[in-house]
Design a protein around this motif. Structure first.
Motif, PDB file in Angstrom:
ATOM      1  N   PHE A  95      44.009  60.931  36.153  1.00 41.77           N
ATOM      2  CA  PHE A  95      44.181  61.304  37.550  1.00 41.77           C
ATOM      3  C   PHE A  95      45.263  60.451  38.202  1.00 41.77           C
ATOM      4  N   ARG A  96      45.911  61.016  39.209  1.00 44.48           N
ATOM      5  CA  ARG A  96      46.754  60.265  40.128  1.00 44.48           C
ATOM      6  C   ARG A  96      46.000  60.197  41.449  1.00 44.48           C
ATOM      7  N   TRP A  97      45.486  59.015  41.776  1.00 42.51           N
ATOM      8  CA  TRP A  97      44.576  58.864  42.894  1.00 42.51           C
ATOM      9  C   TRP A  97      45.334  58.684  44.206  1.00 42.51           C
ATOM     10  N   GLN A  98      44.878  59.417  45.251  1.00 44.87           N
ATOM     11  CA  GLN A  98      45.431  59.249  46.600  1.00 44.87           C
ATOM     12  C   GLN A  98      44.565  58.327  47.459  1.00 44.87           C
ATOM     13  N   ASP A  99      43.265  58.342  47.237  1.00 39.63           N
ATOM     14  CA  ASP A  99      42.350  57.434  47.933  1.00 39.63           C
ATOM     15  C   ASP A  99      41.152  57.205  47.026  1.00 39.63           C
ATOM     16  N   ARG A 100      40.097  56.597  47.542  1.00 35.70           N
ATOM     17  CA  ARG A 100      38.968  56.182  46.711  1.00 35.70           C
ATOM     18  C   ARG A 100      38.213  57.352  46.086  1.00 35.70           C
ATOM     19  N   GLU A 101      38.321  58.548  46.658  1.00 36.00           N
ATOM     20  CA  GLU A 101      37.582  59.694  46.138  1.00 36.00           C
ATOM     21  C   GLU A 101      38.469  60.836  45.664  1.00 36.00           C
TER      22      GLU A 101
ATOM     23  N   THR B  97      40.989  49.005  41.671  1.00 38.69           N
ATOM     24  CA  THR B  97      41.724  47.921  42.324  1.00 38.69           C
ATOM     25  C   THR B  97      42.515  48.406  43.528  1.00 38.69           C
ATOM     26  N   ASN B  98      43.124  49.573  43.431  1.00 38.53           N
ATOM     27  CA  ASN B  98      44.076  50.017  44.446  1.00 38.53           C
ATOM     28  C   ASN B  98      43.454  50.856  45.552  1.00 38.53           C
ATOM     29  N   HIS B  99      42.289  51.461  45.291  1.00 38.52           N
ATOM     30  CA  HIS B  99      41.716  52.370  46.285  1.00 38.52           C
ATOM     31  C   HIS B  99      40.277  52.034  46.678  1.00 38.52           C
TER      32      HIS B  99
ATOM     33  N   LEU C 231      35.403  28.746  29.025  1.00 42.21           N
ATOM     34  CA  LEU C 231      34.980  29.931  29.770  1.00 42.21           C
ATOM     35  C   LEU C 231      35.599  29.938  31.158  1.00 42.21           C
ATOM     36  N   ALA C 232      35.679  28.767  31.782  1.00 36.25           N
ATOM     37  CA  ALA C 232      36.268  28.682  33.123  1.00 36.25           C
ATOM     38  C   ALA C 232      37.724  29.128  33.103  1.00 36.25           C
ATOM     39  N   GLU C 233      38.491  28.720  32.079  1.00 36.64           N
ATOM     40  CA  GLU C 233      39.896  29.115  32.005  1.00 36.64           C
ATOM     41  C   GLU C 233      40.033  30.607  31.730  1.00 36.64           C
ATOM     42  N   LEU C 234      39.190  31.124  30.848  1.00 36.99           N
ATOM     43  CA  LEU C 234      39.233  32.557  30.558  1.00 36.99           C
ATOM     44  C   LEU C 234      38.964  33.367  31.821  1.00 36.99           C
ATOM     45  N   LYS C 235      37.963  32.949  32.598  1.00 41.81           N
ATOM     46  CA  LYS C 235      37.643  33.681  33.829  1.00 41.81           C
ATOM     47  C   LYS C 235      38.781  33.584  34.843  1.00 41.81           C
ATOM     48  N   ALA C 236      39.366  32.406  34.973  1.00 39.55           N
ATOM     49  CA  ALA C 236      40.440  32.221  35.947  1.00 39.55           C
ATOM     50  C   ALA C 236      41.647  33.089  35.629  1.00 39.55           C
ATOM     51  N   ARG C 237      41.927  33.268  34.342  1.00 43.02           N
ATOM     52  CA  ARG C 237      43.114  34.031  33.946  1.00 43.02           C
ATOM     53  C   ARG C 237      42.829  35.504  33.675  1.00 43.02           C
ATOM     54  N   ALA C 238      41.553  35.899  33.782  1.00 40.70           N
ATOM     55  CA  ALA C 238      41.181  37.282  33.488  1.00 40.70           C
ATOM     56  C   ALA C 238      41.372  38.219  34.679  1.00 40.70           C
ATOM     57  N   ASP C 239      41.459  37.685  35.886  1.00 41.88           N
ATOM     58  CA  ASP C 239      41.533  38.523  37.082  1.00 41.88           C
ATOM     59  C   ASP C 239      42.888  39.239  37.133  1.00 41.88           C
ATOM     60  N   ILE C 240      42.848  40.566  36.967  1.00 40.07           N
ATOM     61  CA  ILE C 240      44.087  41.360  36.934  1.00 40.07           C
ATOM     62  C   ILE C 240      44.259  42.179  38.208  1.00 40.07           C
ATOM     63  N   THR C 241      43.451  41.890  39.228  1.00 40.63           N
ATOM     64  CA  THR C 241      43.434  42.727  40.433  1.00 40.63           C
ATOM     65  C   THR C 241      44.804  42.851  41.083  1.00 40.63           C
TER      66      THR C 241
END
Length: 325
Positions: A108-114, A201-203, A291-301
């Motif tokens: 899909f190409r999303w325009q908004d959350r739904e 992440t985007n909508h 684990l702390a480093e993995l979590k810190a670098r995992a955020d791709i938002t």
């Protein structure tokens, strides 16, 4: 006295369950009225219990329970409803040696959350080129509850993401409580990563983390084929979603247990906000990092928001993620 208290608790729990079941599933007009009526039945049973009423009253109460359970067991899942657009189609696949053909892959190409521009495609994948598995965890604000997805990467740069989701009707919204009461069917969605990740992440304002998983080539292949087999089974025989026993994590865990011997059951399979902790504990995340480093670098938002609908979405969101440097 202890016996009376225990019986009272059982009646109260049965009254609560029956009222919610009727409120969510009673097919005739007035589901709330049916729920209130069952509450009155429960209160009447409590009064009868503490008054020491004649035994014939319990016969009537038991018959009402037989009718309620008979109705509940008669509720069957279906693949024929007015589905929401993003789950309108059902995934299915065919396997021929190393070649997997998937039908109704979503992009899909999303325009908004739904709302999104619908795209459903048939795609072919070569299992001999399967090179990676990533765990995606999407969180919408509840620290301990997240949605879990799995992405398979191929050495030609293609990525395919699977998500176990509710198959909701057009008018329905997700409710964890409703998920206990046969409100939704179960669905497996296969989609482009920029679809399943990007809409969150985007909508929808969710935060998504990506972890590369340590798996042997054979295990990667078996897991992907397990998704295909599960999707085909749902295509033939619909199944209800359940908030605890049949959700985005427990279905994947059941598949993984057939691949990895001795994979332990753990409370973090339900408290999915801590799923990365569990995978790290069973040596499933990239070695050489805390684990702390993995979590810190995992955020791709933010990377996903910046990538938008870019054709190299998958490459951009992996920049800086351990295992993808």
């Amino acid at each position: 006295m202890l016996l009376l208290i225990c019986l009272s608790l059982l009646i109260l729990l049965g009254t609560l369950w029956g009222s919610l079941a009727l409120a969510y599933q009673w097919p005739l007009p007035g589901p709330r009225l049916a729920a209130v009526a069952w509450c009155l039945v429960g209160l009447g049973a409590l009064w009868w219990l503490w008054q020491g009423g004649p035994r014939w009253g319990w016969v009537g109460y038991g018959l009402l329970w037989v009718l309620l359970l008979g109705w509940w067991l008669s509720l069957a899942p279906s693949n024929d409803r007015d589905w929401a657009p993003d789950v309108a189609q059902m995934l299915s696949g065919e396997v021929d040696g190393d070649r997997v053909t998937l039908h109704q892959v979503r992009d899909f190409r999303w325009q908004d959350r739904e709302a999104g521009e619908p795209r459903w495609e048939s795609r072919e994948y070569d299992l001999s080129r399967l090179a990676s598995v990533d765990l995606l965890i999407a969180n919408w604000g509840l620290p301990l509850i997240s949605h879990v997805m799995v992405t398979f990467g191929f050495d030609d740069g293609d990525f395919l993401t699977f998500s176990v989701e509710i198959r909701r009707e057009r008018h329905e919204a997700f409710s964890s409580l409703a998920g206990f009461f046969k409100q939704y069917e179960l669905s497996i969605v296969a989609a482009a990563e920029r679809d399943l990740v990007g809409v969150r992440t985007n909508h929808r304002g969710e935060r998504v983390s990506l972890y590369r998983i340590e798996m042997s080539p054979r295990a990667r292949r078996d897991l992907l084929l397990s998704y295909v087999a599960e999707a085909n089974a749902l295509h033939e025989t619909p199944r209800f979603y359940h908030t605890i026993t049949a959700n985005c994590t427990t279905i994947v865990y059941a598949m993984m247990r057939r691949i990895v011997d001795g994979l332990p059951m753990d409370y973090r399979l339900l408290l999915t906000g801590r799923l990365a902790d569990y995978v790290h504990a069973v040596a499933g995340l990239m070695p050489g990092y805390s684990l702390a480093e993995l979590k810190a670098r995992a955020d791709i938002t933010e990377a996903a928001r910046a990538a938008g609908d870019s054709p190299d979405f998958s490459r951009r969101i992996r920049q800086g993620v351990p295992g993808w440097e």
